[in-house]
Design a protein around this motif. Structure first.
Motif, PDB file in Angstrom:
ATOM      1  N   VAL A 131      -9.531   7.019   7.594  1.00 29.03           N
ATOM      2  CA  VAL A 131      -8.413   7.516   6.797  1.00 29.03           C
ATOM      3  C   VAL A 131      -8.477   6.866   5.416  1.00 29.03           C
ATOM      4  CG1 VAL A 131      -5.903   7.666   6.582  1.00 29.03           C
ATOM      5  CG2 VAL A 131      -6.972   7.840   8.843  1.00 29.03           C
ATOM      6  N   VAL A 132      -8.220   7.674   4.391  1.00 31.72           N
ATOM      7  CA  VAL A 132      -8.165   7.196   3.008  1.00 31.72           C
ATOM      8  C   VAL A 132      -6.786   7.524   2.444  1.00 31.72           C
ATOM      9  CG1 VAL A 132      -9.066   7.509   0.671  1.00 31.72           C
ATOM     10  CG2 VAL A 132     -10.635   7.475   2.623  1.00 31.72           C
ATOM     11  N   LEU A 133      -6.169   6.565   1.778  1.00 31.47           N
ATOM     12  CA  LEU A 133      -4.912   6.809   1.075  1.00 31.47           C
ATOM     13  C   LEU A 133      -5.189   6.990  -0.409  1.00 31.47           C
ATOM     14  CD1 LEU A 133      -2.536   4.154   2.704  1.00 31.47           C
ATOM     15  CD2 LEU A 133      -2.789   6.557   3.304  1.00 31.47           C
ATOM     16  N   TYR A 134      -4.775   8.120  -0.946  1.00 29.55           N
ATOM     17  CA  TYR A 134      -4.920   8.370  -2.384  1.00 29.55           C
ATOM     18  C   TYR A 134      -3.549   8.171  -2.992  1.00 29.55           C
ATOM     19  CZ  TYR A 134      -7.111  10.256  -6.575  1.00 29.55           C
ATOM     20  OH  TYR A 134      -7.646  10.401  -7.838  1.00 29.55           O
ATOM     21  N   GLY A 135      -3.368   7.022  -3.636  1.00 29.24           N
ATOM     22  CA  GLY A 135      -2.062   6.616  -4.120  1.00 29.24           C
ATOM     23  C   GLY A 135      -1.477   5.567  -3.178  1.00 29.24           C
ATOM     24  N   PHE A 136      -0.728   4.625  -3.754  1.00 29.38           N
ATOM     25  CA  PHE A 136      -0.250   3.494  -2.955  1.00 29.38           C
ATOM     26  C   PHE A 136       1.164   3.115  -3.388  1.00 29.38           C
ATOM     27  CE2 PHE A 136      -1.127  -0.965  -1.194  1.00 29.38           C
ATOM     28  CZ  PHE A 136      -1.179  -0.515   0.122  1.00 29.38           C
ATOM     29  N   GLY A 137       2.036   4.132  -3.428  1.00 33.90           N
ATOM     30  CA  GLY A 137       3.440   3.907  -3.776  1.00 33.90           C
ATOM     31  C   GLY A 137       4.274   3.666  -2.532  1.00 33.90           C
ATOM     32  N   ARG A 138       5.556   4.086  -2.567  1.00 35.54           N
ATOM     33  CA  ARG A 138       6.466   3.808  -1.460  1.00 35.54           C
ATOM     34  C   ARG A 138       5.932   4.376  -0.145  1.00 35.54           C
ATOM     35  NH1 ARG A 138       9.057   0.065  -1.367  1.00 35.54           N
ATOM     36  NH2 ARG A 138      10.659   0.895   0.002  1.00 35.54           N
ATOM     37  N   ILE A 139       5.601   5.663  -0.112  1.00 39.59           N
ATOM     38  CA  ILE A 139       5.134   6.284   1.124  1.00 39.59           C
ATOM     39  C   ILE A 139       3.751   5.762   1.487  1.00 39.59           C
ATOM     40  CG2 ILE A 139       4.568   8.454   2.263  1.00 39.59           C
ATOM     41  CD1 ILE A 139       7.575   7.980   1.756  1.00 39.59           C
ATOM     42  N   GLY A 140       2.885   5.607   0.506  1.00 39.83           N
ATOM     43  CA  GLY A 140       1.531   5.129   0.784  1.00 39.83           C
ATOM     44  C   GLY A 140       1.519   3.783   1.482  1.00 39.83           C
ATOM     45  N   ARG A 141       2.363   2.864   1.015  1.00 38.80           N
ATOM     46  CA  ARG A 141       2.378   1.530   1.627  1.00 38.80           C
ATOM     47  C   ARG A 141       2.969   1.549   3.028  1.00 38.80           C
ATOM     48  NH1 ARG A 141       3.760   0.273  -3.740  1.00 38.80           N
ATOM     49  NH2 ARG A 141       5.962  -0.033  -3.249  1.00 38.80           N
ATOM     50  N   LEU A 142       3.977   2.395   3.260  1.00 41.86           N
ATOM     51  CA  LEU A 142       4.545   2.486   4.602  1.00 41.86           C
ATOM     52  C   LEU A 142       3.567   3.151   5.563  1.00 41.86           C
ATOM     53  CD1 LEU A 142       8.259   3.421   3.810  1.00 41.86           C
ATOM     54  CD2 LEU A 142       7.346   1.214   4.533  1.00 41.86           C
TER      55      LEU A 142
END
Length: 481
Positions: A131-142
């Motif tokens: 899995v890759v997260l593109y963006g690491f804001g509120r939802i990304g970190r959770l």
């Protein structure tokens, strides 16, 4: 001995039993990818007091407190079985066993109730899915927290990388710190270290590569050993198929958007229409937090009573796209100070219902007010039903849905007379029915639905990702339809 002494002794005995449950739950999770639940609430990595509180919470929805003395025998019975990856609800096992009249032992009943997860029937564990997260804001970190929490034996979802724009000096340390500490959701449960030389965050042993890029076209994920991955776009920058297709780079197989999709991008609400995802679909959306909050109870009400029309008014916590102080904003009203004002704004949740529930022909309208709280919102769902009913009937039906139906991971239920928004921070359900606030008059019903628009929504995202990756393990006992 006084009554107080009796209560204290009973508490200490239950503490001892809960303590004995922890290593069993942990071993099942680590070695067999079995998640132990209690009325849809995971007991994995929970403390003694958390396990006892979860048992006590059953009183609100089942009418009486569930004791660890009731559930421990079922947990012990699971250890004797040849289990494969699955989710097993020991609360449901205890409840269905009590209603069973065949005279079976706990071990015999448990073996029969989870037979689909044992022996020749069990799912064989694969090699996991990147899995890759593109963006690491509120939802990304959770979402990152959830992926790390659910790592289990390592054969499920594996968070391999995070893609962000470069932020200057000490960027990696700052991002790791935001993952470690959260003003609303508290401390990360575990350890986090940073290796700036390799641009890596290590969270509970999970090595997560931090990739810096300004555009999807700049990244070749195979260069980092990432293959056949699911990319979760948390930026919301691209919402249609053309834009999201930019992510389909070497190493990426599917793209999941954590915002409402536009055009022909499927909008998925787990529990309602996730089974409509085509195996070859590479791009899909998890819709919005509000859509996820209203669609499951709307479906439940439509299935039982029919719905002729409806209106949803969301009282929503402020979000990061609003201004802290009055300043220019491209949207109307959102430029006014979020912590100081109630702000009328638009919501696409009502129109999104049609994508998730195409068979529901009833017109649904909606509007929204942003209010000065940082998390947890409430949707007020006003419905014209297909038949007359009573408040008592509706509440009993929704309570049963929250316990026994395929929607029990989406819909929760509370009878707490003094519940307020902060009580639902960290809820893993898409929405929580507030029994005390529910109003019914003939064929008119008004439901008050709390939802953690950050964490509850992130849980829905993870469920969709698990489904499309093939690691959404079945739940036992099987919920009644």
């Amino acid at each position: 001995m006084t009554v107080n002494d009796d209560s204290f002794t009973n508490w200490k005995n239950r503490e001892e039993i809960a303590e004995s449950m922890i290593p069993i739950i942990g071993k099942l999770h680590r070695e067999r990818d079995v998640t132990v639940l209690l009325h849809s609430r995971s007991l994995v990595n929970k403390s003694v007091v958390s396990i006892l509180k979860t048992h006590r919470f059953a009183r609100q929805i089942a009418g009486e407190e569930l004791s660890v003395t009731d559930t421990l025998p079922f947990l012990q019975a699971l250890t004797t079985l040849d289990l494969g990856p699955s989710q097993i609800d020991i609360g449901m096992l205890a409840a269905t066993y009590q209603a069973d009249d065949r005279g079976l032992s706990v071990a015999e009943f448990t073996a029969g109730a989870v037979v689909g997860a044992t022996g020749a029937n069990k799912i064989e564990r694969g090699e996991g899915r990147d899995v890759v997260l593109y963006g690491f804001g509120r939802i990304g970190r959770l979402v990152a927290r959830l992926l790390i929490e659910k790592a289990g034996s390592g054969n499920g979802l594996r968070l391999r990388a995070i893609v962000v724009r470069g932020g200057g000096e000490a960027d990696l340390v700052k991002r790791a710190s935001l993952l470690r500490r959260d003003s609303i959701h508290g401390q990360f449960q575990g350890t986090i270290t940073v290796d700036e030389a390799t641009s890596t965050i290590v969270a509970n042993g999970n090595e997560i590569k931090v990739i810096y890029a300004n555009d999807p076209s700049e990244v070749d994920y195979t260069a980092y050993g990432i293959n056949d991955a699911i990319l979760i776009d948390n930026t919301g920058k691209w919402r249609d198929r053309e834009g999201l297709s930019k992510h389909l780079r070497p190493g990426i197989d599917k793209v999941v958007l954590t915002a409402p999709g536009k055009g022909d991008v499927p909008n998925i609400v787990h529990g309602v229409n996730h089974d409509t995802i085509k195996p070859d679909e590479q791009i899909l959306s998890c819709a919005s937090c509000t859509t996820n909050a209203i669609v499951p109870p709307l479906k439940a009400m439509a299935d039982e009573y029919g719905v002729l029309r409806g209106h949803v008014e969301t009282v929503h916590s402020f979000t990061n796209d609003q201004n802290l102080l009055d300043n220019y904003h491209k949207a109307d009203r959102r430029g006014r100070s979020a912590p100081l004002n109630m702000v009328i704004t638009e919501t696409g949740a009502a129109s999104a219902v049609a994508k998730a529930l195409p068979d529901l022909k009833a017109p649904i309208t909606g509007s929204s007010i942003r209010v000065p709280v940082p998390d947890v919102s409430i949707a007020i769902l006003s419905l014209r039903l297909g038949r007359e009913t009573t408040r008592e009937e509706v509440l009993e039906y929704l309570r049963d849905v929250s316990l026994n139906s395929p929607l029990k991971r989406q819909i929760d239920f509370t009878t707490a007379p003094d519940a307020v928004s902060m009580d639902f921070v960290g809820s893993r359900h898409a929405s929580i029915v507030d029994a005390g606030a529910t109003k019914v008059d003939g064929d008119n019903a008004i439901l008050y639905l709390w939802y953690d628009n950050e964490f509850g929504y992130s849980c829905q995202v993870i469920r969709v990702v698990q489904h499309v990756s093939g690691v959404e393990y079945p739940t036992y006992p099987v919920p009644m339809s």
